[in-house]
Design an enzyme around this catalytic site. Structure first.
Site, PDB file in Angstrom:
ATOM      1  N   SER A   8     -28.532  27.756  88.923  1.00 43.29           N
ATOM      2  CA  SER A   8     -28.668  26.775  89.972  1.00 43.29           C
ATOM      3  C   SER A   8     -28.230  25.509  89.449  1.00 43.29           C
ATOM      4  O   SER A   8     -28.336  25.066  88.185  1.00 43.29           O
ATOM      5  CB  SER A   8     -30.272  27.005  90.265  1.00 43.29           C
ATOM      6  OG  SER A   8     -30.598  25.611  91.045  1.00 43.29           O
ATOM      7  N   VAL A  24     -37.890  43.481  88.425  1.00 48.95           N
ATOM      8  CA  VAL A  24     -36.669  43.271  87.421  1.00 48.95           C
ATOM      9  C   VAL A  24     -37.604  42.892  86.125  1.00 48.95           C
ATOM     10  O   VAL A  24     -36.785  42.904  85.064  1.00 48.95           O
ATOM     11  CB  VAL A  24     -35.731  41.992  87.825  1.00 48.95           C
ATOM     12  CG1 VAL A  24     -34.940  42.542  89.174  1.00 48.95           C
ATOM     13  CG2 VAL A  24     -36.529  40.773  88.213  1.00 48.95           C
ATOM     14  N   ASP A  26     -34.614  45.308  95.110  1.00 44.45           N
ATOM     15  CA  ASP A  26     -35.499  44.564  95.425  1.00 44.45           C
ATOM     16  C   ASP A  26     -36.949  44.875  95.268  1.00 44.45           C
ATOM     17  O   ASP A  26     -37.255  46.092  95.644  1.00 44.45           O
ATOM     18  CB  ASP A  26     -35.245  43.995  96.998  1.00 44.45           C
ATOM     19  CG  ASP A  26     -35.746  42.833  97.315  1.00 44.45           C
ATOM     20  OD1 ASP A  26     -34.859  41.791  97.537  1.00 44.45           O
ATOM     21  OD2 ASP A  26     -36.960  42.131  97.363  1.00 44.45           O
ATOM     22  N   CYS A  48     -29.437  38.429  91.796  1.00 49.12           N
ATOM     23  CA  CYS A  48     -29.990  37.114  92.533  1.00 49.12           C
ATOM     24  C   CYS A  48     -31.403  37.289  92.543  1.00 49.12           C
ATOM     25  O   CYS A  48     -31.983  36.326  93.395  1.00 49.12           O
ATOM     26  CB  CYS A  48     -29.302  37.496  94.178  1.00 49.12           C
ATOM     27  SG  CYS A  48     -27.527  37.354  94.247  1.00 49.12           S
ATOM     28  N   TYR A 104     -38.685  26.154  86.527  1.00 45.32           N
ATOM     29  CA  TYR A 104     -37.352  26.788  87.214  1.00 45.32           C
ATOM     30  C   TYR A 104     -36.191  26.326  86.544  1.00 45.32           C
ATOM     31  O   TYR A 104     -35.069  26.946  86.430  1.00 45.32           O
ATOM     32  CB  TYR A 104     -37.527  26.167  88.765  1.00 45.32           C
ATOM     33  CG  TYR A 104     -36.355  26.825  89.682  1.00 45.32           C
ATOM     34  CD1 TYR A 104     -36.320  28.007  90.149  1.00 45.32           C
ATOM     35  CD2 TYR A 104     -35.332  25.763  90.071  1.00 45.32           C
ATOM     36  CE1 TYR A 104     -35.211  28.423  90.838  1.00 45.32           C
ATOM     37  CE2 TYR A 104     -34.378  26.273  90.728  1.00 45.32           C
ATOM     38  CZ  TYR A 104     -34.119  27.871  91.221  1.00 45.32           C
ATOM     39  OH  TYR A 104     -33.291  28.279  91.983  1.00 45.32           O
ATOM     40  N   PHE A 106     -28.344  26.196  99.603  1.00 44.76           N
ATOM     41  CA  PHE A 106     -28.014  27.113 100.604  1.00 44.76           C
ATOM     42  C   PHE A 106     -29.025  27.299 101.725  1.00 44.76           C
ATOM     43  O   PHE A 106     -30.035  27.210 101.383  1.00 44.76           O
ATOM     44  CB  PHE A 106     -27.205  28.339  99.959  1.00 44.76           C
ATOM     45  CG  PHE A 106     -25.895  28.065  99.554  1.00 44.76           C
ATOM     46  CD1 PHE A 106     -24.871  28.458  99.918  1.00 44.76           C
ATOM     47  CD2 PHE A 106     -25.782  27.272  98.091  1.00 44.76           C
ATOM     48  CE1 PHE A 106     -23.632  28.504  99.424  1.00 44.76           C
ATOM     49  CE2 PHE A 106     -24.558  27.224  97.526  1.00 44.76           C
ATOM     50  CZ  PHE A 106     -23.271  27.797  98.063  1.00 44.76           C
TER      51      PHE A 106
END
Length: 251
Positions: free
Chosen positions: A146, A58, A36, A84, A159, A192
């Site tokens: 997604s 990343v 992370d 993720c 996105y 979620f």
């Protein structure tokens, strides 16, 4: 693939879906390494899960290489990768004042969500190719897409594009990695109860939940983690994207 004693890498493991996945995999016996960019959230999540933490951007080849090397030095070769790490922003193609979408913002979302996912999985797979298979496979990669990949709302051009590309690259990568006995699967979750969603007003959360036909509620982070675990243990699931949304369709 059974996960007991196997090394699992989780990007974006400092919070939300990533943190829940890291915690479940560790509880099921995996040796987990959390990657992370936020050192505070990453360390906290690693402590809660009993995992190893490596700070990682990343989008950087060098950062991912260093983080994977650190995880491998600590636990051994990674067999499971769960991507993720990602960001979201609501920006219309042309805003209400007639201004165009910021190209800098568009590139940032694509860079983190898509390029970052590919950067991590490519380097992970290259390392894994040198390891011996365990039974009929070497390992598995699970990417987070997604439902915005299929029916994104207004303001989700960047996105939705990034998440749709994660779906689109699944099959060609599965074919690339098939000779090396490595699987790749994408999950397209609905809404979620991530920290971002939890912070929304109750009326807004209720409206989001009402849009889910059945079960008529928002998804729980633990459910996503359980689904990742199911995919890991299901060798025939490969080269595809699975919607995980209670039949929700964004309006």
């Amino acid at each position: 693939m059974e996960i007991d004693g196997v090394v699992a890498i989780v990007t974006g493991g400092g919070s939300g879906l990533g943190a829940a996945t890291a915690k479940l995999l560790a509880a099921r016996g995996a040796k987990v390494a959390i990657l992370d960019r936020d050192p505070i959230a990453g360390e906290r999540s690693a402590t809660e899960a009993g995992a190893f933490f490596a700070q990682c951007d990343v989008t950087s080849e060098a950062s991912v290489e260093a983080a994977l090397a650190a995880a491998e030095a600590r636990h051994g070769i990674g067999r499971i990768l769960v991507n993720c790490a990602g960001v979201s922003d609501l920006v219309k193609t042309v805003d209400d004042d007639g201004r165009p979408h910021s190209l800098e913002v568009f590139r940032r979302i694509i860079d983190i969500n898509l390029v970052g996912t590919f950067n991590t999985l490519s380097q992970f797979a290259a390392r894994l190719c040198a390891a011996d298979p365990i039974g009929e496979e070497r390992g598995v990669i699970v990417n987070t897409s997604s439902i915005a990949a299929f029916d994104g709302i207004a303001g989700q051009a960047a996105y939705g594009a990034s998440k749709n590309a994660i779906v689109g690259m699944s099959l060609p990568i599965a074919r690339d990695l098939a000779p090396h006995k490595i699987r790749i699967v994408a999950i397209a979750p609905g809404t979620f109860l991530s920290p971002m969603v939890e912070a929304l007003p109750k009326s807004y959360k209720d409206a989001l939940a009402a849009a889910v036909p059945h079960p008529n509620r928002l998804g729980r982070l633990e459910e996503f983690a359980e689904f990742v675990w199911t995919i890991i243990r299901s060798p025939m699931v490969n080269g595809t994207c699975i919607r995980f949304d209670g039949a929700a369709r964004l309006q």
